[in-house]
Scaffold this motif. Sequence first.
Motif, short mmCIF file in Angstrom:
data_model
loop_
_atom_site.label_atom_id
_atom_site.label_comp_id
_atom_site.label_asym_id
_atom_site.label_seq_id
_atom_site.Cartn_x
_atom_site.Cartn_y
_atom_site.Cartn_z
N ASN A 2 0.84 -1.19 0.00
CA ASN A 2 0.00 0.00 0.00
C ASN A 2 0.88 1.24 0.00
O ASN A 2 1.00 1.93 1.00
CB ASN A 2 -0.94 -0.02 1.20
N ILE A 3 1.50 1.53 -1.14
CA ILE A 3 2.40 2.67 -1.27
C ILE A 3 1.61 3.85 -1.81
O ILE A 3 0.88 3.73 -2.79
CB ILE A 3 3.58 2.34 -2.20
N ASP A 4 1.75 4.99 -1.18
CA ASP A 4 1.03 6.19 -1.58
C ASP A 4 1.78 6.91 -2.70
O ASP A 4 2.44 7.93 -2.47
CB ASP A 4 0.85 7.09 -0.36
N LEU A 5 1.68 6.38 -3.90
CA LEU A 5 2.40 6.97 -5.04
C LEU A 5 1.89 8.38 -5.34
O LEU A 5 2.69 9.27 -5.67
CB LEU A 5 2.25 6.08 -6.27
N LEU A 6 0.61 8.58 -5.22
CA LEU A 6 0.04 9.90 -5.47
C LEU A 6 0.58 10.92 -4.46
O LEU A 6 1.01 12.01 -4.83
CB LEU A 6 -1.49 9.84 -5.38
N GLY A 7 0.58 10.55 -3.19
CA GLY A 7 1.09 11.46 -2.15
C GLY A 7 2.57 11.75 -2.33
O GLY A 7 3.01 12.90 -2.18
N TYR A 8 3.36 10.71 -2.64
CA TYR A 8 4.79 10.92 -2.87
C TYR A 8 5.03 11.84 -4.06
O TYR A 8 5.91 12.69 -4.04
CB TYR A 8 5.50 9.59 -3.08
N ARG A 9 4.24 11.66 -5.13
CA ARG A 9 4.40 12.50 -6.33
C ARG A 9 4.05 13.94 -6.01
O ARG A 9 4.76 14.87 -6.41
CB ARG A 9 3.52 11.98 -7.46
N GLN A 10 2.96 14.15 -5.28
CA GLN A 10 2.55 15.51 -4.94
C GLN A 10 3.56 16.17 -4.01
O GLN A 10 3.84 17.36 -4.16
CB GLN A 10 1.16 15.48 -4.30
N ASN A 11 4.12 15.42 -3.06
CA ASN A 11 5.15 15.97 -2.18
C ASN A 11 6.41 16.34 -2.94
O ASN A 11 7.12 17.28 -2.56
CB ASN A 11 5.50 14.98 -1.07
N ALA A 12 6.69 15.60 -4.02
CA ALA A 12 7.86 15.90 -4.84
C ALA A 12 7.60 17.08 -5.77
O ALA A 12 8.53 17.59 -6.41
CB ALA A 12 8.27 14.67 -5.65
N GLY A 13 6.33 17.51 -5.89
CA GLY A 13 5.99 18.64 -6.75
C GLY A 13 6.01 18.29 -8.23
O GLY A 13 6.24 19.17 -9.06
N MET A 14 5.75 17.06 -8.54
CA MET A 14 5.76 16.62 -9.93
C MET A 14 4.33 16.34 -10.40
O MET A 14 3.47 15.97 -9.61
CB MET A 14 6.60 15.34 -10.10
N GLY A 15 4.11 16.51 -11.70
CA GLY A 15 2.82 16.20 -12.30
C GLY A 15 2.84 14.78 -12.86
O GLY A 15 3.90 14.15 -13.00
N GLN A 16 1.66 14.30 -13.22
CA GLN A 16 1.57 12.95 -13.79
C GLN A 16 2.30 12.86 -15.13
O GLN A 16 2.90 11.82 -15.44
CB GLN A 16 0.11 12.55 -13.96
N VAL A 17 2.28 13.93 -15.89
CA VAL A 17 2.95 13.93 -17.19
C VAL A 17 4.46 13.80 -17.01
O VAL A 17 5.12 13.03 -17.73
CB VAL A 17 2.60 15.22 -17.98
N GLU A 18 5.03 14.50 -16.02
CA GLU A 18 6.48 14.42 -15.76
C GLU A 18 6.87 12.99 -15.37
O GLU A 18 7.88 12.46 -15.85
CB GLU A 18 6.88 15.37 -14.64
N VAL A 19 6.09 12.39 -14.50
CA VAL A 19 6.38 11.02 -14.07
C VAL A 19 6.23 10.06 -15.25
O VAL A 19 7.06 9.16 -15.44
CB VAL A 19 5.46 10.60 -12.89
N ALA A 20 5.19 10.26 -16.05
CA ALA A 20 4.95 9.39 -17.21
C ALA A 20 6.11 9.48 -18.20
O ALA A 20 6.58 8.45 -18.72
CB ALA A 20 3.64 9.76 -17.89
N ASN A 21 6.59 10.69 -18.45
CA ASN A 21 7.72 10.86 -19.37
C ASN A 21 9.00 10.23 -18.82
O ASN A 21 9.76 9.61 -19.56
CB ASN A 21 7.95 12.33 -19.67
N ALA A 22 9.23 10.37 -17.52
CA ALA A 22 10.43 9.81 -16.92
C ALA A 22 10.40 8.28 -16.91
O ALA A 22 11.43 7.63 -17.05
CB ALA A 22 10.61 10.34 -15.50
N LEU A 23 9.21 7.71 -16.78
CA LEU A 23 9.08 6.25 -16.74
C LEU A 23 8.82 5.65 -18.12
O LEU A 23 8.78 4.42 -18.26
CB LEU A 23 7.93 5.85 -15.80
N ASP A 24 8.59 6.51 -19.10
CA ASP A 24 8.29 6.09 -20.47
C ASP A 24 7.01 5.26 -20.51
O ASP A 24 6.94 4.19 -21.14
CB ASP A 24 9.47 5.31 -21.06
N ILE A 25 6.00 5.76 -19.81
CA ILE A 25 4.66 5.16 -19.86
C ILE A 25 3.67 6.29 -20.08
O ILE A 25 4.03 7.47 -20.07
CB ILE A 25 4.32 4.39 -18.56
N SER A 26 2.40 5.96 -20.29
CA SER A 26 1.40 7.00 -20.56
C SER A 26 0.91 7.62 -19.25
O SER A 26 1.04 7.03 -18.17
CB SER A 26 0.21 6.40 -21.32
#
Length: 151
Positions: A2-26
């Motif tokens: 039960n990892i809070d990926l959404l919370g970790y991403r928001q704390n890092a100040g990143m958007g879903q598009v930035e994470v998607a581009n870095a991971l090479d997924i949609s």
Amino acid sequence: MNIDLLGYRQNAGMGQVEVANALDISKMQVNLYEQAPDTVPMGLLVKWLQILGIDFTTAMSAPIPPLKGIDPGTPYTELYRKLNLLNQYIGDTPPVDKLDIPTPPATPHDFQQQLKLYKQKPNVVLTGGFDAGKSHMANALLGSKNLPVGY
């Protein structure tokens, strides 16, 4: 898991598009994985956490819930009321003449001194062995993390 990926991403100040581009997924996959983090493949999860700057062991450990304090209420109200009433009664009573006896009894002044001792709040002492949970117990009683816990 039960990892809070959404919370970790928001704390890092990143958007879903930035994470998607870095991971090479949609972006859609990022959204789905954030809703159901237990479906993320392990390799992708490790890379995801590295991008967010989160240690893997920190992400895998369960979040520590905040401590709920104990509300003692007002346990001394009735005691103080009765002690004040006794003190008032002693103050309103006329003084006793000096008695000429071998062992004089206690005077009202002595009784008033004893009443002052009863009005003092008790001290609490927590004792125990090393790493027995004394600080954790004190923090739980206080309802906040005032004392350091652990080594």
